[in-house]
Design an enzyme around this catalytic site. Structure first.
Site, PDB file in Angstrom:
ATOM      1  NE  ARG A  11      12.257 -25.881 -46.439  1.00  9.84           N
ATOM      2  CZ  ARG A  11      11.480 -25.789 -45.355  1.00  9.84           C
ATOM      3  NH1 ARG A  11      11.908 -26.186 -44.171  1.00  9.84           N
ATOM      4  NH2 ARG A  11      10.246 -25.317 -45.458  1.00  9.84           N
ATOM      5  CG  HIS A  49      10.829 -31.241 -42.305  1.00  8.77           C
ATOM      6  ND1 HIS A  49      11.154 -30.888 -43.592  1.00  8.77           N
ATOM      7  CD2 HIS A  49      10.428 -30.089 -41.703  1.00  8.77           C
ATOM      8  CE1 HIS A  49      10.951 -29.586 -43.761  1.00  8.77           C
ATOM      9  NE2 HIS A  49      10.514 -29.080 -42.622  1.00  8.77           N
TER      10      HIS A  49
HETATM   11  P1  NAP Z   1      13.181 -15.590 -42.170  1.00  4.06           P
HETATM   12  O1  NAP Z   1      12.540 -14.820 -41.076  1.00  4.06           O
HETATM   13  O2  NAP Z   1      12.901 -15.217 -43.592  1.00  4.06           O
HETATM   14  O3  NAP Z   1      14.765 -15.534 -41.911  1.00  4.06           O
HETATM   15  C1  NAP Z   1      15.688 -16.014 -42.816  1.00  4.06           C
HETATM   16  C2  NAP Z   1      17.064 -15.622 -42.336  1.00  4.06           C
HETATM   17  O4  NAP Z   1      18.033 -16.162 -43.244  1.00  4.06           O
HETATM   18  C3  NAP Z   1      17.273 -14.097 -42.334  1.00  4.06           C
HETATM   19  O5  NAP Z   1      18.065 -13.702 -41.249  1.00  4.06           O
HETATM   20  C4  NAP Z   1      18.024 -13.867 -43.637  1.00  4.06           C
HETATM   21  O6  NAP Z   1      18.854 -12.709 -43.640  1.00  4.06           O
HETATM   22  C5  NAP Z   1      18.887 -15.110 -43.686  1.00  4.06           C
HETATM   23  N1  NAP Z   1      19.352 -15.347 -45.057  1.00  4.06           N
HETATM   24  C6  NAP Z   1      18.637 -15.545 -46.182  1.00  4.06           C
HETATM   25  N2  NAP Z   1      19.448 -15.679 -47.246  1.00  4.06           N
HETATM   26  C7  NAP Z   1      20.707 -15.553 -46.782  1.00  4.06           C
HETATM   27  C8  NAP Z   1      21.984 -15.551 -47.392  1.00  4.06           C
HETATM   28  N3  NAP Z   1      22.135 -15.721 -48.723  1.00  4.06           N
HETATM   29  N4  NAP Z   1      23.064 -15.370 -46.609  1.00  4.06           N
HETATM   30  C9  NAP Z   1      22.937 -15.169 -45.276  1.00  4.06           C
HETATM   31  N5  NAP Z   1      21.743 -15.154 -44.625  1.00  4.06           N
HETATM   32  C10 NAP Z   1      20.647 -15.328 -45.375  1.00  4.06           C
HETATM   33  O7  NAP Z   1      12.835 -17.137 -42.054  1.00  4.06           O
HETATM   34  P2  NAP Z   1      12.422 -17.936 -40.719  1.00  4.06           P
HETATM   35  O8  NAP Z   1      10.981 -17.769 -40.455  1.00  4.06           O
HETATM   36  O9  NAP Z   1      13.397 -17.620 -39.653  1.00  4.06           O
HETATM   37  O10 NAP Z   1      12.639 -19.445 -41.230  1.00  4.06           O
HETATM   38  C11 NAP Z   1      13.896 -19.884 -41.670  1.00  4.06           C
HETATM   39  C12 NAP Z   1      13.775 -21.217 -42.371  1.00  4.06           C
HETATM   40  O11 NAP Z   1      13.549 -22.253 -41.418  1.00  4.06           O
HETATM   41  C13 NAP Z   1      12.587 -21.362 -43.319  1.00  4.06           C
HETATM   42  O12 NAP Z   1      12.855 -20.751 -44.566  1.00  4.06           O
HETATM   43  C14 NAP Z   1      12.449 -22.846 -43.427  1.00  4.06           C
HETATM   44  O13 NAP Z   1      13.245 -23.292 -44.501  1.00  4.06           O
HETATM   45  C15 NAP Z   1      13.010 -23.367 -42.121  1.00  4.06           C
HETATM   46  N6  NAP Z   1      11.997 -24.016 -41.249  1.00  4.06           N
HETATM   47  C16 NAP Z   1      12.213 -25.295 -40.868  1.00  4.06           C
HETATM   48  C17 NAP Z   1      11.292 -25.909 -40.038  1.00  4.06           C
HETATM   49  C18 NAP Z   1      11.507 -27.302 -39.563  1.00  4.06           C
HETATM   50  O14 NAP Z   1      10.595 -27.891 -38.988  1.00  4.06           O
HETATM   51  N7  NAP Z   1      12.678 -27.862 -39.735  1.00  4.06           N
HETATM   52  C19 NAP Z   1      10.150 -25.217 -39.606  1.00  4.06           C
HETATM   53  C20 NAP Z   1       9.976 -23.928 -40.028  1.00  4.06           C
HETATM   54  C21 NAP Z   1      10.910 -23.320 -40.878  1.00  4.06           C
HETATM   55  P3  NAP Z   1      18.251 -11.228 -43.478  1.00  4.06           P
HETATM   56  O15 NAP Z   1      17.880 -11.120 -42.002  1.00  4.06           O
HETATM   57  O16 NAP Z   1      19.385 -10.354 -43.839  1.00  4.06           O
HETATM   58  O17 NAP Z   1      17.063 -11.136 -44.385  1.00  4.06           O
HETATM   59  C1  GLV Z   2       8.534 -26.143 -42.155  1.00  9.11           C
HETATM   60  O1  GLV Z   2       9.490 -26.701 -42.553  1.00  9.11           O
HETATM   61  C2  GLV Z   2       8.202 -24.790 -42.485  1.00  9.11           C
HETATM   62  O2  GLV Z   2       8.875 -24.218 -43.353  1.00  9.11           O
HETATM   63  O3  GLV Z   2       7.255 -24.253 -41.885  1.00  9.11           O
END
Ligand code: NAP
Ligand code: GLV
Length: 307
Positions: free
Chosen positions: A222, A270
């Site tokens: 993000r 994005h």
């Molecule tokens: P997730 O499964 O909730 O994983 C989030 C990760 O971030 C976890 O490892 C978490 O740690 C870590 N984290 C959160 N807060 C933190 C902090 N303060 N310090 C250190 N690490 C921290 O989320 P996900 O499904 O992998 O998705 C991640 C993000 O990708 C989404 O929230 C979204 O913003 C982004 N995204 C972008 C796109 C795009 O097209 N660009 C698409 C989809 C998602 P823990 O393991 O300890 O909980």
């Molecule tokens: C895209 O950015 C998502 O969070 O799925």
């Protein structure tokens, strides 16, 4: 009781058709043509306008149509009693893995420089970057898939997350104290952090100054997790070599934003991992049915944790 589809940035008809096919008797209302918000108990939402939820008096569940939920978490018009679930999808994770892998390979093989040489019809070889160390900020659903994909492709991966893990498949650090260890000697820094109060501008001047000038940055988490001004300065002054940026503080990236002009930046709009209705419909239907049977929801977000 009715289900609302509130999806602001794409045509929701595909999602509606798929829901109607899976649940033939479903009563769906599609935003912005919602005539009876008071009947809505379950909503499928993405990029819903902030403050819209006040009129949804019987709302019980919001199923995010994407992985990131910061817009829902921070929207004060959503009652504390409303459960929020998010998408967790193998296909989405694979899409993210291919985005990051292709970004890293493009940087390693110096395609940006070759493209710039092409503009001048210049034929001149450049050695590949030898560094193989990748650090991934955020080792969640997407970060883990990216890590595994990079490891299969020969990269030396370190992950960093908020909490400690008892078992990990790659080198792992957690918490702000261990961030310098996670960044040590990194060649490619990948950001897959969610936007929360703790991660806001986490990638700032202090963090960037710990990287080697040859290091590259890929942001597909993000925009809010990066201090964009500090990133711009680091790229301008070559304290950081290249960046591939998919997410920004303001989207679409404003015309006047200087990141557009940097020769060492690739901007994508994005698109790193876009939810595919076909692959997530099953979990949305499952959650709707669980809600109706008062069973625990899949992939429920811990609202107080922020992601
Ligand atoms: P997730 O499964 O909730 O994983 C989030 C990760 O971030 C976890 O490892 C978490 O740690 C870590 N984290 C959160 N807060 C933190 C902090 N303060 N310090 C250190 N690490 C921290 O989320 P996900 O499904 O992998 O998705 C991640 C993000 O990708 C989404 O929230 C979204 O913003 C982004 N995204 C972008 C796109 C795009 O097209 N660009 C698409 C989809 C998602 P823990 O393991 O300890 O909980
Ligand atoms: C895209 O950015 C998502 O969070 O799925």
């Amino acid at each position: 009781m009715s289900l609302a589809i509130i999806i602001a940035d794409r045509d929701p008809s595909d999602i509606h058709q798929q829901l109607a096919r899976c649940i033939p008797d479903i009563d769906c209302q599609i935003w912005p043509n919602i005539t009876q918000p008071e009947r809505v108990e379950f909503a499928v939402a993405w990029q819903a306008p902030i403050g819209l939820w006040h009129q949804y008096l019987r709302l019980k569940v919001i199923q995010s149509f994407g992985a990131g939920v910061e817009n829902l978490i921070t929207d004060g018009s959503i009652g504390d009693n409303v459960a929020i679930s998010r998408v967790v999808d193998q296909d989405l994770a694979q899409e993210m893995a291919s985005y990051v892998l292709s970004s890293v390979l493009m940087l390693k093989c110096r395609f940006i420089e070759f493209y710039q040489q092409q503009q001048q019809q210049k034929w001149s070889g450049l050695p590949r970057h030898s560094g193989n160390k990748v650090t991934i900020l955020g080792l969640g659903q997407l970060g883990a898939a990216v890590a595994k994909c990079l490891m299969i492709n020969g990269f030396d991966v370190t992950g960093w997350s908020r909490t400690e893990k008892s078992q990990t498949f790659c080198r792992h650090f957690s918490g702000v104290q261990q961030l310098p260890q996670a960044l040590a000697d990194c060649d490619y820094l990948i950001n897959l952090l969610p936007s929360t109060p703790e991660t806001e501008k986490l990638v700032n001047q202090a963090l960037l100054s710990q990287l080697k000038p040859s290091a590259c940055f890929v942001n597909a988490g993000r925009g809010a997790t990066v201090d964009e001004q500090a990133l711009y300065q680091a790229l301008l002054n070559k304290q950081l070599s290249f960046a591939v940026l998919d997410v920004f503080t303001q989207e679409p990236l404003p015309e006047q934003n200087p990141l557009w002009q940097l020769k060492n930046v690739v901007v994508t709009p994005h698109i790193a991992a876009v939810t595919n209705p076909k692959t997530v419909i099953e979990q949305i239907v499952e959650n709707y049915q669980r809600f109706k049977k008062q069973q625990p929801l899949l992939n429920r977000v811990e609202r107080e944790r922020g992601y």
